[in-house]
Design a protein around this motif. Structure first.
Motif: not given
Length: 216
Positions: A79-97
């Motif tokens: 699921p992309f939700a799981a990929v995003h959760a992994f990436l949010a921690e790994r690369v620090g997603v900020r302010g994306a819409r």
């Protein structure tokens, strides 16, 4: 489950914009670049993303904006939700819409982040029990069943977090959300008005696309 508004059943065969008909070569060790509104842009092995916990199998249709649908396809992926959760921690997603997915063939498309995180949206690497190939979108492809096929990017090699929408190669022909249930076929005119237009253009569009693939 019935078909979405304005759709007709068809065989699942490769199709898309003619300029992307040629199948890209897939590297021996494919990677995915993660960039945009992140603190630490990076490149990850596609196999690392495909190996994240939470893999699922999903039966869902693929719905082309040109009014054909291939129902009941069996996808397998993360699921992309799981990929995003992994990436949010790994690369620090900020302010994306919004999030743009790009393929090895140069095609790209953008989903609202809230749509990309919805249940049923996968980075898939298997179809009908077999690994994806050059025809079906290797090394992995975006599967977003609630959205028209032009949002379902094949050969994913880029994930770009954005603040603003990027129309990509679809241009005016696409819709920022592209939701099938709402017939968001384009930003212009109600979706039902596009049905006869696309049905009339489809045979020629398929012929041009197939001619492009024949040169591959």
């Amino acid at each position: 489950m019935g078909l979405p508004p304005g759709q007709r059943v068809a065989e699942h065969v490769p199709f898309g914009l003619p300029e992307f008909a040629v199948r890209p070569e897939v590297p021996d060790r494919p990677a995915v670049t993660v960039t945009g509104l992140v603190r630490r842009p990076t490149q990850l092995a596609a196999a690392e993303l495909a190996g994240l916990a939470g893999r699922v199998e999903l039966r869902a249709g693929l719905h082309c904006v040109t009014t054909w649908s291939a129902p009941d396809l069996c996808w397998s992926g993360v699921p992309f939700a799981a990929v995003h959760a992994f990436l949010a921690e790994r690369v620090g997603v900020r302010g994306a819409r919004w999030v743009t997915f790009g393929g090895l063939d140069g095609y790209r498309s953008t989903l609202a982040l809230e749509d990309a995180l919805a249940p049923g949206v996968l980075l898939a690497d298997r179809l009908a029990g077999a690994g994806l190939d050059r025809d079906t979108g290797a090394p992995m492809r975006l599967v977003a069943p609630a959205h028209y096929g032009y949002k379902n990017v094949k050969h994913v090699c880029l994930i770009e977090y954005r603040r603003d929408y990027d129309a990509g190669p679809a241009g005016w022909k696409g819709h920022p959300r592209g939701r099938v249930a709402r017939e968001e076929r384009s930003r212009f005119l109600p979706g039902r008005m596009w049905r006869p237009v696309w049905r009339a253009l489809l045979p020629r569009a398929r012929a041009v696309y197939e001619a492009g693939r024949a040169r591959d």
